[in-house]
Design a protein around this motif. Sequence first.
Motif, short mmCIF file in Angstrom:
data_model
loop_
_atom_site.label_atom_id
_atom_site.label_comp_id
_atom_site.label_asym_id
_atom_site.label_seq_id
_atom_site.Cartn_x
_atom_site.Cartn_y
_atom_site.Cartn_z
N ALA A 1 -3.93 4.85 11.36
CA ALA A 1 -3.08 5.41 10.05
C ALA A 1 -4.23 6.03 9.30
N PRO A 2 -3.51 6.83 8.23
CA PRO A 2 -4.72 7.73 7.43
C PRO A 2 -5.55 6.87 6.76
N ALA A 3 -6.90 7.17 6.48
CA ALA A 3 -7.89 6.35 5.79
C ALA A 3 -7.38 5.77 4.62
N GLU A 4 -6.61 6.69 3.72
CA GLU A 4 -6.45 6.07 2.40
C GLU A 4 -5.32 4.93 2.66
N VAL A 5 -4.43 4.88 3.55
CA VAL A 5 -3.52 3.67 4.07
C VAL A 5 -4.21 2.37 4.32
N ILE A 6 -5.41 2.89 5.29
CA ILE A 6 -5.95 1.62 5.72
C ILE A 6 -6.90 1.06 4.70
N GLN A 7 -7.34 1.88 3.90
CA GLN A 7 -8.16 1.44 2.72
C GLN A 7 -7.43 0.62 1.87
N ALA A 8 -6.14 0.91 1.47
CA ALA A 8 -5.33 0.41 0.59
C ALA A 8 -4.82 -1.13 1.05
N VAL A 9 -4.73 -0.90 2.48
CA VAL A 9 -4.13 -2.25 3.31
C VAL A 9 -5.38 -3.53 3.02
N LYS A 10 -6.57 -2.91 3.24
CA LYS A 10 -7.69 -4.01 2.89
C LYS A 10 -7.85 -4.19 1.47
N LYS A 11 -7.75 -3.23 0.52
CA LYS A 11 -7.66 -3.76 -0.74
C LYS A 11 -6.89 -4.95 -1.38
N VAL A 12 -5.38 -4.70 -0.93
CA VAL A 12 -4.61 -5.64 -1.42
C VAL A 12 -4.80 -6.92 -0.68
N VAL A 13 -5.19 -6.98 0.53
CA VAL A 13 -5.64 -8.28 1.06
C VAL A 13 -6.74 -9.01 0.67
N THR A 14 -7.75 -8.21 0.17
CA THR A 14 -9.00 -8.81 -0.45
C THR A 14 -8.47 -9.34 -1.80
N ALA A 15 -7.63 -8.45 -2.48
CA ALA A 15 -7.14 -9.04 -3.81
C ALA A 15 -6.46 -10.29 -3.94
N GLY A 16 -5.65 -10.29 -2.48
CA GLY A 16 -4.87 -11.60 -2.42
C GLY A 16 -5.52 -12.61 -2.04
N ARG A 17 -6.77 -12.36 -1.43
CA ARG A 17 -7.74 -13.72 -0.95
C ARG A 17 -8.51 -14.15 -2.38
N ALA B 1 -3.47 -11.87 -11.31
CA ALA B 1 -4.16 -10.73 -11.22
C ALA B 1 -4.30 -10.26 -9.86
N ALA B 2 -3.90 -10.60 -8.82
CA ALA B 2 -3.63 -10.36 -7.62
C ALA B 2 -2.51 -9.32 -7.51
N LEU B 3 -1.67 -9.74 -8.23
CA LEU B 3 -0.23 -8.81 -8.40
C LEU B 3 -0.57 -7.54 -9.06
N ARG B 4 -1.38 -7.90 -10.11
CA ARG B 4 -1.56 -6.44 -10.89
C ARG B 4 -2.44 -5.65 -10.03
N ALA B 5 -3.59 -6.10 -9.19
CA ALA B 5 -4.43 -5.34 -8.43
C ALA B 5 -3.54 -4.63 -7.50
N GLU B 6 -2.53 -5.33 -6.91
CA GLU B 6 -1.64 -4.78 -5.66
C GLU B 6 -0.85 -3.68 -6.38
N LYS B 7 -0.29 -3.80 -7.60
CA LYS B 7 0.41 -2.88 -8.26
C LYS B 7 -0.31 -1.70 -8.48
N ASP B 8 -1.85 -1.59 -8.97
CA ASP B 8 -2.46 -0.54 -9.05
C ASP B 8 -3.08 0.06 -7.81
N ILE B 9 -3.03 -0.55 -6.74
CA ILE B 9 -3.30 -0.13 -5.39
C ILE B 9 -2.13 0.88 -4.81
N PHE B 10 -1.00 0.13 -4.89
CA PHE B 10 0.33 0.71 -4.37
C PHE B 10 0.52 2.10 -5.17
N GLY B 11 0.21 2.13 -6.24
CA GLY B 11 0.34 3.29 -7.08
C GLY B 11 -0.74 4.42 -6.57
N THR B 12 -1.79 4.21 -5.89
CA THR B 12 -2.38 5.25 -5.45
C THR B 12 -2.09 5.91 -3.73
#
Length: 300
Positions: free
Chosen positions: A249-265, A271-282
């Motif tokens: 997948a494009p780099a921005e998508v892979i990086q977003a996937v990793k970020k939401v997983v890290t936030a959830g962990r 706070a994880a939901l807010r982080a996911e919202k912010d990442i989703f917006g990117t």
Amino acid sequence: MAVSLWKSLLQTTKSRLFLQRGVSLYNGVHGFEEEAIKKKLQQFGGGSINLSKEDHGIRVLTLNNPKQMNAFTGTMMLELQERVTELENWKDGKGLIIHGAENTFCSGSDLNAVRAMSSSEDGMNMCMFMQSTLTRLKRLPLISVAVVQGKALGGGAEFTTACDFRLMTPGSEIRFVHKQMGLVPGWGGAARLVQIVGGGAALKLLSGALKVDPERAVHLGLAEETLPSSDETRSLEEAQAWLNQYTKAPAEVIQAVKKVVTAGRELQLEAALRAEKDIFGTVWGGPANLQALAQSTKHK
């Protein structure tokens, strides 16, 4: 009401801090003297941390001190921090493969440096320095995999837990030998090990200083699988093929996937939901999203 608002503000602040790059776990409030420990680590040279660029948005980081089973010297600890900073600023990255030179992973810390920094103050500062670096490595917006050849001992075993995944080669082993040195893990390896295999299994591995071969590692969930080859070049090729299936997948998508997983962990739910919202917006309305919509690829 005031308490609720304060908790909400605190969680939002944690979410925003979490998304920042290069944030250390410790500072002067914790008694961490980063510049002082850097000067001391600089005195113990040898080896290197090499970073090479491969195709398809994947880089290879090599622990290179084969005369000492790739043990970390002081300068290698400093170089690792520099390489992590470089990777944090790599905009087009998707994945990272970490391995040791000449068919062994890492035997932990160089004993010369350990003996010279045996005071409690030096030990704590080195602990905080490596915890911060490996936490930043774990949080990289890249999918990381450690290729374990030969032995991953002590700090080397801890290092493997700072990667998202571990692949082992035939005849390799992971072993937390800290107990035999009169120690416990200090680079964050115990906390990460509990997250990976659970408290009971982690207690057995640490208190027994048990040798974990590839079969047992897969059974415990410490490793994903055993690669077919133990040859350094071929095993790296096999690891890249394994990693490629998760980076298509494009780099921005892979990086977003990793970020939401890290936030959830790492973050509490709100706070994880807010982080996911912010990442989703990117990525919403981004090039990859618009292209997928234009091609109607959702269910293909």
